[in-house]
Motif scaffolding. Structure first.
Motif, PDB file in Angstrom:
ATOM      1  N   UNK A 239       0.846  -1.192   0.000  1.00  0.00           N
ATOM      2  CA  UNK A 239       0.000   0.000   0.000  1.00  0.00           C
ATOM      3  C   UNK A 239       0.886   1.248   0.000  1.00  0.00           C
ATOM      4  N   UNK A 240       0.655   2.123  -0.976  1.00  0.00           N
ATOM      5  CA  UNK A 240       1.380   3.384  -1.098  1.00  0.00           C
ATOM      6  C   UNK A 240       0.462   4.518  -0.677  1.00  0.00           C
ATOM      7  N   UNK A 241       0.989   5.425   0.141  1.00  0.00           N
ATOM      8  CA  UNK A 241       0.224   6.565   0.629  1.00  0.00           C
ATOM      9  C   UNK A 241       0.944   7.851   0.222  1.00  0.00           C
ATOM     10  N   UNK A 242       0.324   8.621  -0.657  1.00  0.00           N
ATOM     11  CA  UNK A 242       0.877   9.899  -1.110  1.00  0.00           C
ATOM     12  C   UNK A 242       0.287  11.016  -0.259  1.00  0.00           C
ATOM     13  N   UNK A 243       1.151  11.864   0.325  1.00  0.00           N
ATOM     14  CA  UNK A 243       0.698  12.920   1.225  1.00  0.00           C
ATOM     15  C   UNK A 243       1.060  14.297   0.688  1.00  0.00           C
ATOM     16  N   UNK A 244       0.243  15.270   1.052  1.00  0.00           N
ATOM     17  CA  UNK A 244       0.552  16.678   0.779  1.00  0.00           C
ATOM     18  C   UNK A 244       1.033  17.305   2.084  1.00  0.00           C
ATOM     19  N   UNK A 245       2.350  17.313   2.291  1.00  0.00           N
ATOM     20  CA  UNK A 245       2.902  17.806   3.560  1.00  0.00           C
ATOM     21  C   UNK A 245       2.890  19.323   3.660  1.00  0.00           C
ATOM     22  N   UNK A 246       2.538  20.027   2.569  1.00  0.00           N
ATOM     23  CA  UNK A 246       2.478  21.488   2.606  1.00  0.00           C
ATOM     24  C   UNK A 246       1.358  22.014   3.491  1.00  0.00           C
ATOM     25  N   UNK A 247       0.465  21.137   3.916  1.00  0.00           N
ATOM     26  CA  UNK A 247      -0.657  21.585   4.728  1.00  0.00           C
ATOM     27  C   UNK A 247      -0.597  21.073   6.168  1.00  0.00           C
ATOM     28  N   UNK A 248       0.540  20.473   6.553  1.00  0.00           N
ATOM     29  CA  UNK A 248       0.737  20.177   7.984  1.00  0.00           C
ATOM     30  C   UNK A 248       2.196  20.400   8.388  1.00  0.00           C
ATOM     31  N   UNK A 249       2.827  21.395   7.749  1.00  0.00           N
ATOM     32  CA  UNK A 249       4.233  21.694   8.039  1.00  0.00           C
ATOM     33  C   UNK A 249       4.434  23.005   8.793  1.00  0.00           C
ATOM     34  N   UNK A 250       3.354  23.587   9.306  1.00  0.00           N
ATOM     35  CA  UNK A 250       3.492  24.828  10.058  1.00  0.00           C
ATOM     36  C   UNK A 250       4.292  24.584  11.340  1.00  0.00           C
ATOM     37  N   UNK A 251       5.398  25.312  11.559  1.00  0.00           N
ATOM     38  CA  UNK A 251       6.201  25.100  12.777  1.00  0.00           C
ATOM     39  C   UNK A 251       5.366  25.244  14.040  1.00  0.00           C
TER      40      UNK A 251
END
Length: 518
Positions: A239-251
């Protein structure tokens, strides 16, 4: 890029949802899962397969060489790869539609239907010959204020005259908060204005079934859109999971405590140091001759340093910003539920995550950034919650087999030991050296620590690093990609095969690094 604007997380989420018509009535009525796809390919059930990984590639020709194209040519020699994963930053510098022809379509023309006539292809109607899976990087979301576009056009003529030497890949436009990426790769349902057209489209393309859910039918050579900015698929029982980390990378927020105030002062001091360094670099650039090939190498180094400074400044500003930004808890909850479901499914024998921002890395500009630590923290929360629901894992297994990322412009393999969280005993691979300016490894060493201050508990180590090294005549730029071979078994075995195209003394040197198993 100093005049680049990174949209707020809440804006990114809202606009991306609107573009795919997230959970509109016709989609809900058909019980369509907008985060799943099924690949129409004969070997998807074969437990022995290979796939390719690239990242941070989206640049054009550079100093009379073309790293991205060179890597593409080397990938084409690997005829046993079933599909390709891209870890983000598809188009530099600001994800603009203007740069898709030269920074994506031309370099990857053999991967595209009609690529033999690449000048005729439009960025928003691409079809891949074989599966090509992507996630957005931070550059794919950047916006370009009007004044920046005007300044870029003011330098158009000198940049054309220097073409093949220095090109900053900036034109009139930015990404429009990821719109160009969405139009290039996602199933842009917002263009279907009336309900009847949408319903017919859904009935034509959402005809597959994955783990009991109706979902998108991905057909290489015919229809290769992605259902969403984050999604999942299965290949060979993995199972491959592609994520959009630009929306949970706030310091993470700096606490209003004595310790927090000390941290804030350190950040402000660092900010002033960066400003001074930037000024000195600009002064050094003014003394160099862009028509001298030897000076061009040094100019390129300075531009790379300026970009490092700009990224560090942007990260510091995010840490100092007291305004609370949104965190994409919906995506993170989806990941947790998907991991739990995967472990409960006997047909799934392994799990791989790929995203843009690396949770662990030793590259000099990223290892202690606020965004790196934030992504690590968010994934830890997900892994911890998933582990609680799953219960005890089989002996010798981690929650996820491999986490692939980019953002740091290097190739790196890291392994975490006991961290006290669900990310213990995990393989982390950074594949962000496939075209853009490369970075050096930090001076602080290869050992990973629980906290960024290097005085905490060691929790892992970097075992391989490929990035910029040397200086002057000994300066080396080793661009890279991976082929990962997967073998049969309830506990799958992964063989990592790194490949390098090194630019040294104005020549290409191709080589493979010894493969290793994880």
């Amino acid at each position: 890029m100093k005049f680049v604007r990174d949209p707020d997380i809440s804006v990114k989420i809202h606009r991306m949802k609107r573009r795919v018509r997230w959970q509109d009535d016709p989609i809900k009525q058909r019980a369509i899962a907008q985060t799943k796809l099924v690949i129409d390919q004969e070997d998807t059930d074969n437990p022995n397969f290979s796939f390719t990984v690239i990242g941070d590639s989206g640049c054009g020709s550079h100093l009379k060489h073309h790293p991205q194209r060179k890597i593409a040519e080397m990938i084409l020699q690997q005829d046993d790869s079933s599909f390709l994963l891209h870890t983000g930053d598809v188009i530099y510098q600001v994800g603009s539609r203007e740069y898709y022809p030269q920074n994506f379509i031309d370099p990857y023309q053999e991967f595209l239907v009609g690529g033999e006539n690449s000048s005729r292809l439009k960025y928003d109607s691409l079809t891949f010959k074989s599966p090509f899976f992507l996630v957005p990087g931070n550059h794919d979301y950047y916006d370009l204020p009007l004044i920046s576009g005007i300044l870029a056009q003011a330098t158009w003529l000198p940049r054309r005259l220097l073409r093949g030497r220095i090109d900053l890949d900036v034109g009139w436009y930015g990404s429009d908060c990821g719109d160009a990426y969405a139009r290039a790769f996602l199933n842009y349902l917002a263009d279907l204005k009336d309900q009847s057209s949408l319903k017919q489209y859904l009935d034509d393309h959402y005809t597959a079934n994955h783990t009991g859910d109706r979902c998108l039918h991905y057909q290489p050579g015919k229809f290769t859109r992605l259902p969403n900015r984050y999604y999942t698929f299965r290949y060979g029982g993995i199972d491959f999971f592609a994520l959009d980390s630009n929306t949970f990378n706030q310091p993470l927020a700096i606490p209003d405590t004595e310790e927090g105030e000390s941290r804030r002062e350190k950040l402000l001091t660092r900010q002033r140091e960066l400003e001074n360094r930037e000024q000195k670099i600009q002064e050094s650039l003014d003394r160099l001759d862009r028509n001298n090939p030897e000076d061009l190498e040094e100019i390129d180094d300075y531009y790379a340093k300026l970009e490092h400074i700009s990224e560090s400044q942007r990260d510091i500003n995010k840490q100092l910003n007291k305004q609370n930004q949104a965190t994409d808890w919906e995506q993170l909850e989806w990941l947790k539920d998907s991991l739990v479901a995967s472990w409960q499914d006997e047909a799934a024998r392994g799990r791989i995550i790929f995203l843009h921002h690396p949770p662990y890395v030793t590259e000099t500009t990223k290892w202690n950034q606020g965004q790196t630590l934030a992504v690590r923290d968010r994934l830890r929360q997900v892994f911890d919650d998933a582990a609680k629901e799953i219960g005890a894992l089989p002996e010798g297994r981690s929650l996820v087999d491999i986490v692939l990322s980019g953002h740091a412009h290097c190739l790196e393999y890291l392994y975490t030991k006991e961290t006290g969280h669900g990310d213990s005993y995990t393989n982390w691979i950074v594949c962000g050296g496939s075209g853009h300016s490369l970075r050096r490894q930090r001076h602080e060493g290869t050992v990973l620590y629980q906290d960024a201050d290097l005085n905490s508990e060691p929790i892992g180590q970097s075992h391989l690093y490929v990035g910029r090294s040397g200086s002057g005549r000994h300066h080396k730029r080793p661009y890279s990609f991976l082929r990962i071979d997967v073998e049969d078994g309830d506990k799958p075995r992964f063989t990592i095969n790194p490949f390098v195209a090194e630019w040294h003394q104005r020549q290409w040197h191709e080589y493979a690094i010894d493969s290793f198993e994880i």
